[in-house]
Structures are given as structure tokens and as C-alpha cells.
Enzyme design. Sequence first.
Site, short mmCIF file in Angstrom:
data_model
loop_
_atom_site.label_atom_id
_atom_site.label_comp_id
_atom_site.label_asym_id
_atom_site.label_seq_id
_atom_site.Cartn_x
_atom_site.Cartn_y
_atom_site.Cartn_z
N SER A 16 -7.74 1.26 4.40
CA SER A 16 -8.18 0.72 3.12
C SER A 16 -9.36 -0.23 3.32
O SER A 16 -9.57 -0.76 4.41
CB SER A 16 -7.02 -0.03 2.45
OG SER A 16 -7.46 -0.73 1.31
N SER A 17 -10.09 -0.43 2.24
CA SER A 17 -11.16 -1.44 2.22
C SER A 17 -10.81 -2.63 1.33
O SER A 17 -11.60 -3.56 1.21
CB SER A 17 -12.47 -0.81 1.72
OG SER A 17 -12.90 0.21 2.57
N ASP A 30 -7.61 8.93 1.39
CA ASP A 30 -8.15 7.93 2.30
C ASP A 30 -7.83 8.20 3.77
O ASP A 30 -8.30 7.49 4.65
CB ASP A 30 -7.64 6.53 1.92
CG ASP A 30 -8.37 5.97 0.73
OD1 ASP A 30 -9.46 6.50 0.40
OD2 ASP A 30 -7.89 5.03 0.10
N THR A 68 -4.72 -8.36 10.39
CA THR A 68 -5.82 -7.15 10.18
C THR A 68 -6.16 -7.84 9.13
O THR A 68 -5.66 -8.34 9.34
CB THR A 68 -5.63 -6.20 10.50
OG1 THR A 68 -6.14 -6.18 10.40
CG2 THR A 68 -5.22 -5.73 10.32
N THR A 128 -4.62 -0.60 -6.46
CA THR A 128 -5.43 0.55 -6.84
C THR A 128 -4.60 1.80 -7.05
O THR A 128 -3.47 1.88 -6.58
CB THR A 128 -6.48 0.82 -5.74
OG1 THR A 128 -7.33 1.88 -6.13
CG2 THR A 128 -5.81 1.18 -4.43
N VAL A 129 -5.17 2.77 -7.73
CA VAL A 129 -4.67 4.14 -7.70
C VAL A 129 -5.68 5.03 -6.97
O VAL A 129 -5.55 6.24 -6.93
CB VAL A 129 -4.40 4.70 -9.11
CG1 VAL A 129 -3.20 4.01 -9.74
CG2 VAL A 129 -5.63 4.58 -10.01
N ASN A 130 -6.69 4.41 -6.38
CA ASN A 130 -7.75 5.00 -5.57
C ASN A 130 -8.89 5.53 -6.42
O ASN A 130 -9.63 4.73 -6.96
CB ASN A 130 -7.20 6.08 -4.63
CG ASN A 130 -8.19 6.39 -3.52
OD1 ASN A 130 -8.94 5.52 -3.10
ND2 ASN A 130 -8.20 7.60 -3.04
N ARG A 171 0.84 -1.20 0.00
CA ARG A 171 0.00 0.00 0.00
C ARG A 171 0.88 1.25 0.00
O ARG A 171 1.99 1.25 0.54
CB ARG A 171 -0.87 0.00 1.26
CG ARG A 171 -1.79 1.22 1.40
CD ARG A 171 -3.19 0.77 1.34
NE ARG A 171 -4.15 1.75 1.82
CZ ARG A 171 -4.94 2.44 1.01
NH1 ARG A 171 -4.86 2.30 -0.30
NH2 ARG A 171 -5.84 3.28 1.50
N GLY A 197 -14.23 -0.86 -5.41
CA GLY A 197 -15.42 -0.08 -5.10
C GLY A 197 -15.42 0.52 -3.72
O GLY A 197 -16.46 0.57 -3.06
#
EC number: 2.3.2.2
Length: 564
Positions: free
Chosen positions: A446-447, A427, A385, A403-405, A111, A467
Site C-alpha cells: 500500500s501507499s 495491488d 514500516t 480505501t476501497v482502492n 488492510r 491517490g
Amino acid sequence: MKKSFLCSISLFLLLSAGLCAEEWKPYDEQGNVVRTGRDATGQNAVVSTARYEASKIGLDILKNGGNAIDAAVGVGFALGVCEPQSSGLGGGGFMVVRLAKTGETKFIDFRETAPAKATPDMWVLDKDGNVIGNEKEFGGKSIGVPGSVKGFLYALNQYGNLKRKDVIQPSVDLARNGYKVSAIMNMDMKNQLENMIKYPETAKIYLKNGKPYEVGDTIKNPDLANTMEKIIEKGEEAFYSGPIAESIVKSAQEAGGLLSMEDMKNYSLRIKDPVHGNYRGYEIITSTPPSSGGAHIIQILNILENYDMKSIPVGSTRYYHLLSEAMKMAFADRAKFMGDTEFVKIPLQGVINKDYAKTLQAKIDETKSQDYSEGDPWKFESKDTTHYSIVDKEGNIVAVTFTVNGVFASGVVAKDTGVLLNNEMDDFDTGHGKANSIIGGKKPLSSMSPTIILKDGKPVASLGGLGAQKIITGITQVALLMMDYGMDIQEAINFPRIHDAYGTLTYEGRMNPQVVQELEKMGHEMKNGGEWLEYPCIQGVTMAEDGTLRGGADPRRDGKALGF
């Protein structure tokens, strides 16, 4: 713009390799999205990604002697080419690996991190606490230190069979020769046109005469091809030092950001154990913090495990009501407790504790919707986690979400590199003293939730999606439909979904109108998200006892499964 956390897809590659489709497009001759024909069945291999081109590259790598990790790395580079609005070398993510020979599982955290000079005061807030000028979401101050290249090359070096050129060259070719614009990508370009126009390097690649490319047009990215060729030659050093890194840093700073060469040089991976949970005899192996997703998927399932879900008609009012209430309780805990464990202490084991879930389940009123504040998982804390997933012929399993968000991220493409830079700093929470407040070197919450499901020690499914926070609820619903209701993977992905994080139940218009009315009468604040929600987009593969592989891909975006 709704944050999409475009984690890039879900890819699932299983066993050896092959190809069953020559060409496939997720749109018809009129440029409209096609919702059918997304699944695939195979005895030897199934690949499900957010783009047909990436699925094909993954299968070809397996066909040429690569294992699941080789294919995962190749697909990661490919998606950065043909789904750049969602993922790429300028972003970061998570990988869960399970090794067949030993049963060992590892969580590779690549990340993005906050630049060393980042603080909550880097953003100027208005009287309502909102960031002035959208600097948290777009431009230089939204850019974190990218981790994708280091994460993928670590996995390749540690677990792969092939060389860098073997797995990256197909993506170099894809960037040079080009790929077709889908209806979804055209929509994303139109939605982000205002931001892309601001940055000439971005507009040069993704706009045609200042306008979005049309559906079916070809996009090429020769600068990105050159960048990947340098990575083939010199490895991660090519990206984190030298001209590429200098261009990334300069472009971020010129856009108002704080990224430095020291930030690039000092970026490091975190290798951890994934989170483990269980649900009715199934083992859930999933992401650990700074992802909140894995823990809350387990938490929601733990709450629902207190009900005989099989006796509750799928798609009924009671079914959606219980889902909604469990989701709201999980998100109340997420907002209060979750963050980067290297900077804050969080009650991870308490959140996934089954006894804690029973205390939450006891709060649910089956006659009405309620609001929930966070619980007290500390009482149950032990002392002690794009998503894509792959299973190869040896039984190694890889699940990746990166991701790139946001859609087209920060909007900034680093000059002469073709690399679109993330907007991951969005985020973080604004302000000081929160579990998810920004600190230099910290990773934002993050999700992303790459997830593997086993039963009796054998692979059953691999799931993931994109998403934002809807990743958590999307994966939970697909897993629930397969485990409790015996649905086929594609049927489970297609089934009408809801999302309820903080009191608004967003639903798909395909739901039974009577159920919608009954939920409204129970006090749910209902929001029609359209016939198909744009997110979450879930991809997955299931493995039957007889060895048959089923790949499911989400018709909500460009997903496609291939098999043979």
C-alpha cells in the site's frame, strides 16, 4: 483507468466542536468544481475531510462528548456513505493513534487480505504479462477480505468514549436521507459507467435510469443504512458472520471471486508500532508495512535533508529537480523490497536510515535527470514500516487512511447490503516469487500514509491523502513546504506539485513554463497533468504554538475544512 487508491480523505478534528458553515458545495451553479474556500481557522476545532457532510458529522460527535477516536470512527462510516467511490465498509486501511496522557503511539492495520485460496495463478496472463479481462482490477477476483468494520470498532472499543449508536447513527441518517452528488463524483461515475452497469446492485444505487446522477442530484442508500443499523446492534459480528457476510461472499463468488465465509470469519487486525523518522528537528510518525508510504516519505525527506532547502527558491528548477531525483530513488527501492512483513523480510530500517540516504544523495547529478535502480538498504538495516486526522481537546491524535482502492472499486455491491466491495487484489504484483506476489492471507503493498508531525513532543501537523503512489509524493511535498518554507497548510496544499515514480515527471500546468522548459533540457520526461492534478488529494491540520488551528483541504477534489 488509473488506479486511484482512493483512500478516502483526510480528516482532521481538533479539540472540542462546533460548526461555522451551514451549507457548502464544492461546485458552482453550473456544476463546475470550485477551487477556493477550502480552508478554515479555529481556536476550538477544525475538521478537514474529503466531504463537507463527513466534516459536519465529525464535529457534531466531538460536540456531543466524543473524543478524537469517536470522531474518527464516525467520520469513517460517514465517508463510506457520501464518498463511496473512494472508501467504505467494503474496504480497509490504516490508523495511527497517539495518546496524549502517555505519548504512546500505535498503528492499527485493518488492510484487506487476500482470500485463502488466492494464488498468482488465479489470473490468466497474456503474452505481455497483462491480466486477461481486467480480472485483477474489476470483478470478483479483485476482491479482498474487508477490514474497515473490524478496524473502526476495535478503535472505538479500545480508545473511544461513546457507544456504537452515538458514532454510527449520523451515517445511518445520511444514507437514508441522502447526500448531493458533487462534480467530482459525477466525473467518477461517468468514468466508471461501463463497469457499474455490469452489476445490477451497483447500478441500482449509483445510476439513474442507467446513467450517472447529475451534479446536485440526491443519492440515497437504504440498504447501507440497514447494514449499519445491524452493526450498531451486534457489532462486528453482524458484518463478519450471518446474512451480511453471506451476501458479501455470495456476491463476490457470483462475480468470479474466491472469497469464503472462512475468510470473513478469520480476518484479524494487526496492531503495531508506527514508523518513526525525523527531519530538521521534526518527528515524523507514520505508517509501517504493508504500507510502503511512511518509510518512503521519510526516505525522500532524508535525501533532501542533505541540501539547504531554504536557500533553494521554492518552485524553482533546482527545487523540482531534486524532488524528482529523490522520488525516483525511493520508488526504485519500493518496487524491489516492499511487501507484507508477515510473508517477506524487508530492510525497513535500512530504507529510513540517514546514512543510506547520504549514499543515495551522492548519486544525484544536479545538471541532469537520471534513471535509478534499487540501492542496497540491507547494509544499513538494524539488527534489532480518504485520509483523515483528528486531535481532541485532551491532545489525542488520530490519523486514518482507508480505501476501497480504485474508483468504485471492484464494481460489485453485495446484494441487499449497500456495501461496495474493494478491488484491493489489484495491488498485488502478478507472478511468483516477488516481495508483493499474492499469497492467501497476505496483505497487498500500500501507499496509504497517515502521518503525524511533532516538534519538541508537541503536535505540529497531521497529514494524509488519497491517490495511489502519489500519496507518498504529495504528503512529502506538503510537509516539506511547511517545515522548510514556513507555508500555511492551505498554501502548501495548493502549491503546484509534481510526481515522478519511474522516470516520467508529471507536473501541474500552473507551474512556471520556464521551469518546465529547463527541466526538459535536463533530460526529464515531462507530462502535463492538467492545471490541477486529480491526485494526490491531501488534507491536513496544523497546530500553532498559540493554539490556533488551521485546516487545509485539497481543492483537487471535494475536500473542505470547517472550524470555530
